[in-house]
Scaffold this motif. Sequence first.
Motif, PDB file in Angstrom:
ATOM      1  N   ARG A  69       0.849  -1.198   0.000  1.00 14.38           N
ATOM      2  CA  ARG A  69       0.000   0.000   0.000  1.00 14.38           C
ATOM      3  C   ARG A  69       0.888   1.252   0.000  1.00 14.38           C
ATOM      4  O   ARG A  69       0.587   2.241  -0.677  1.00 14.38           O
ATOM      5  CB  ARG A  69      -0.915  -0.042   1.228  1.00 14.38           C
ATOM      6  CG  ARG A  69      -1.936   1.074   1.303  1.00 14.38           C
ATOM      7  CD  ARG A  69      -3.020   0.691   2.295  1.00 14.38           C
ATOM      8  NE  ARG A  69      -3.851   1.848   2.641  1.00 14.38           N
ATOM      9  CZ  ARG A  69      -3.584   2.677   3.634  1.00 14.38           C
ATOM     10  NH1 ARG A  69      -2.512   2.501   4.393  1.00 14.38           N
ATOM     11  NH2 ARG A  69      -4.377   3.715   3.868  1.00 14.38           N
ATOM     12  N   VAL A  70       1.996   1.189   0.731  1.00 19.36           N
ATOM     13  CA  VAL A  70       2.935   2.311   0.759  1.00 19.36           C
ATOM     14  C   VAL A  70       3.766   2.348  -0.535  1.00 19.36           C
ATOM     15  O   VAL A  70       3.906   3.390  -1.183  1.00 19.36           O
ATOM     16  CB  VAL A  70       3.870   2.180   1.989  1.00 19.36           C
ATOM     17  CG1 VAL A  70       5.015   3.158   1.904  1.00 19.36           C
ATOM     18  CG2 VAL A  70       3.086   2.383   3.277  1.00 19.36           C
ATOM     19  N   LEU A  71       4.295   1.191  -0.928  1.00 19.90           N
ATOM     20  CA  LEU A  71       5.184   1.138  -2.102  1.00 19.90           C
ATOM     21  C   LEU A  71       4.472   1.613  -3.367  1.00 19.90           C
ATOM     22  O   LEU A  71       5.079   2.235  -4.237  1.00 19.90           O
ATOM     23  CB  LEU A  71       5.699  -0.296  -2.317  1.00 19.90           C
ATOM     24  CG  LEU A  71       6.636  -0.847  -1.241  1.00 19.90           C
ATOM     25  CD1 LEU A  71       6.791  -2.359  -1.367  1.00 19.90           C
ATOM     26  CD2 LEU A  71       8.012  -0.164  -1.336  1.00 19.90           C
ATOM     27  N   MET A  72       3.186   1.316  -3.474  1.00 24.45           N
ATOM     28  CA  MET A  72       2.423   1.653  -4.680  1.00 24.45           C
ATOM     29  C   MET A  72       1.637   2.957  -4.527  1.00 24.45           C
ATOM     30  O   MET A  72       0.817   3.293  -5.382  1.00 24.45           O
ATOM     31  CB  MET A  72       1.460   0.497  -5.014  1.00 24.45           C
ATOM     32  CG  MET A  72       2.175  -0.780  -5.354  1.00 24.45           C
ATOM     33  SD  MET A  72       3.149  -0.550  -6.876  1.00 24.45           S
ATOM     34  CE  MET A  72       4.440  -1.758  -6.640  1.00 24.45           C
ATOM     35  N   THR A 159       4.215   3.814 -11.730  1.00 22.45           N
ATOM     36  CA  THR A 159       4.881   3.104 -12.832  1.00 22.45           C
ATOM     37  C   THR A 159       5.766   1.960 -12.316  1.00 22.45           C
ATOM     38  O   THR A 159       6.363   1.241 -13.101  1.00 22.45           O
ATOM     39  CB  THR A 159       5.785   4.074 -13.635  1.00 22.45           C
ATOM     40  OG1 THR A 159       6.679   4.714 -12.715  1.00 22.45           O
ATOM     41  CG2 THR A 159       4.958   5.118 -14.382  1.00 22.45           C
ATOM     42  N   LEU A 160       5.854   1.820 -11.000  1.00 26.26           N
ATOM     43  CA  LEU A 160       6.702   0.761 -10.449  1.00 26.26           C
ATOM     44  C   LEU A 160       6.050  -0.600 -10.659  1.00 26.26           C
ATOM     45  O   LEU A 160       4.825  -0.727 -10.624  1.00 26.26           O
ATOM     46  CB  LEU A 160       6.935   0.994  -8.951  1.00 26.26           C
ATOM     47  CG  LEU A 160       7.629   2.300  -8.571  1.00 26.26           C
ATOM     48  CD1 LEU A 160       7.717   2.427  -7.058  1.00 26.26           C
ATOM     49  CD2 LEU A 160       9.008   2.387  -9.216  1.00 26.26           C
ATOM     50  N   GLN A 271      14.708  -0.112   5.559  1.00 22.25           N
ATOM     51  CA  GLN A 271      14.975   1.329   5.378  1.00 22.25           C
ATOM     52  C   GLN A 271      14.412   1.878   4.074  1.00 22.25           C
ATOM     53  O   GLN A 271      14.574   3.060   3.775  1.00 22.25           O
ATOM     54  CB  GLN A 271      16.497   1.565   5.455  1.00 22.25           C
ATOM     55  CG  GLN A 271      17.050   1.321   6.846  1.00 22.25           C
ATOM     56  CD  GLN A 271      18.569   1.229   6.894  1.00 22.25           C
ATOM     57  OE1 GLN A 271      19.263   1.782   6.041  1.00 22.25           O
ATOM     58  NE2 GLN A 271      19.101   0.542   7.892  1.00 22.25           N
ATOM     59  N   TRP A 272      13.741   1.028   3.275  1.00 16.18           N
ATOM     60  CA  TRP A 272      13.114   1.498   2.030  1.00 16.18           C
ATOM     61  C   TRP A 272      12.060   2.557   2.385  1.00 16.18           C
ATOM     62  O   TRP A 272      11.338   2.388   3.371  1.00 16.18           O
ATOM     63  CB  TRP A 272      12.461   0.319   1.301  1.00 16.18           C
ATOM     64  CG  TRP A 272      12.347   0.598  -0.159  1.00 16.18           C
ATOM     65  CD1 TRP A 272      11.253   1.090  -0.806  1.00 16.18           C
ATOM     66  CD2 TRP A 272      13.377   0.440  -1.125  1.00 16.18           C
ATOM     67  NE1 TRP A 272      11.544   1.250  -2.140  1.00 16.18           N
ATOM     68  CE2 TRP A 272      12.841   0.863  -2.366  1.00 16.18           C
ATOM     69  CE3 TRP A 272      14.703  -0.004  -1.081  1.00 16.18           C
ATOM     70  CZ2 TRP A 272      13.576   0.847  -3.547  1.00 16.18           C
ATOM     71  CZ3 TRP A 272      15.437  -0.025  -2.248  1.00 16.18           C
ATOM     72  CH2 TRP A 272      14.879   0.399  -3.464  1.00 16.18           C
TER      73      TRP A 272
END
Length: 323
Positions: A69-72, A159-160, A271-272
């Motif tokens: 949810r965070v990454l996208m 776009t990831l 740490q991402w």
Amino acid sequence: MSQLYDGVWRDSPPAAEEIGKDGQFRRIDSPLRDWIEPDPDAKFPAEAGRYHVFVSWTCPWASRVTAYRVLMGLQDVVSMSAAGPTIDNQGWMFDHETIPPFTIPHPLYRVYQEHDAHYTGKATVPTLWDKKTGQIVNNESADIIRMFNGAFDEITGNTLDLYPEDLRPEIDRWNDVIYPGLNNGVYRAGFAASQSAYERAAHGVFETLDAMEAHLATNRYLAGEWLTEADWRAFTTLVRFDVGYHGAFKCNLRRIDDYPALSGYLRELYQWPGIAGTVKLEEIKRNYYALTDRHHIYPIGPKVDLSTTHGREGLKGSGIRGG
Ligand SMILES: N[C@@H](CCC(=O)N[C@@H](CS)C(=O)NCC(=O)O)C(=O)O
């Protein structure tokens, strides 16, 4: 845990339905497997604000979803509420956000009853809920992260891609190693009800960790240079290992901290951007000891600091594809 039988909630000990006469834990497959699609005519079309996900910060499967949810960039698109940190004989309880028609506090099983008044099965996190139709879309984290990877891209401009076509064979290969050996392996060790079932599972966990360590000594990520779904599926178990599985689930031959490559890899993922906020180590520890300790006593250690330098920059790596 307890579960619904024909819509009625009944009490039972942890994992009772999943522990066989031979003492082995066998996870029951998630039954609700519909799909959100970027198509207005789909049964569940991608729409901002329509879907909600019920999670617990403590659960490794739900944490796949909180990470994605965070990454996208879906924080404003898919709403979320978190239960816990511990689970009692009512199952997961939600007492912060009101998601109509549920009034807080409400147990997760209410969501399953609303979906189907005669539902039979467990009420598990993560559960992806459609606020518009009052239906559960899906309760399998492996599916939900695949949806989150692309279904909302037109809305978010993301776009990831964590599951790029050309890397799929390698990602699938690692998923097939890590799910039985590690993600579910720690549960087979922790919930084993015979010495031999426990030993088989626990040794399997360390064989898997040893194989990952050997690979990650020379590869930045599991699929090579790109950070992918396989890494995030590994991450949610690795980050729970030293505080939870090592003690509570008796996976104690080694800690992640004892593995040079794996521990650096774990710190890099932790740490991402945005990920540390999805990891609540104290809640995780409490949950696992509440599951396994009769008096819900959890230990004072170990001290874990995932914010120190990871030292992985020397390996060839390009981050997430499509950025
Ligand atoms: N295969 C499911 C597993 C989900 C799951 O088992 N979640 C646990 C928490 S870690 C749960 O909610 N358990 C409640 C129960 O078993 O009654 C997934 O990956 O989504």
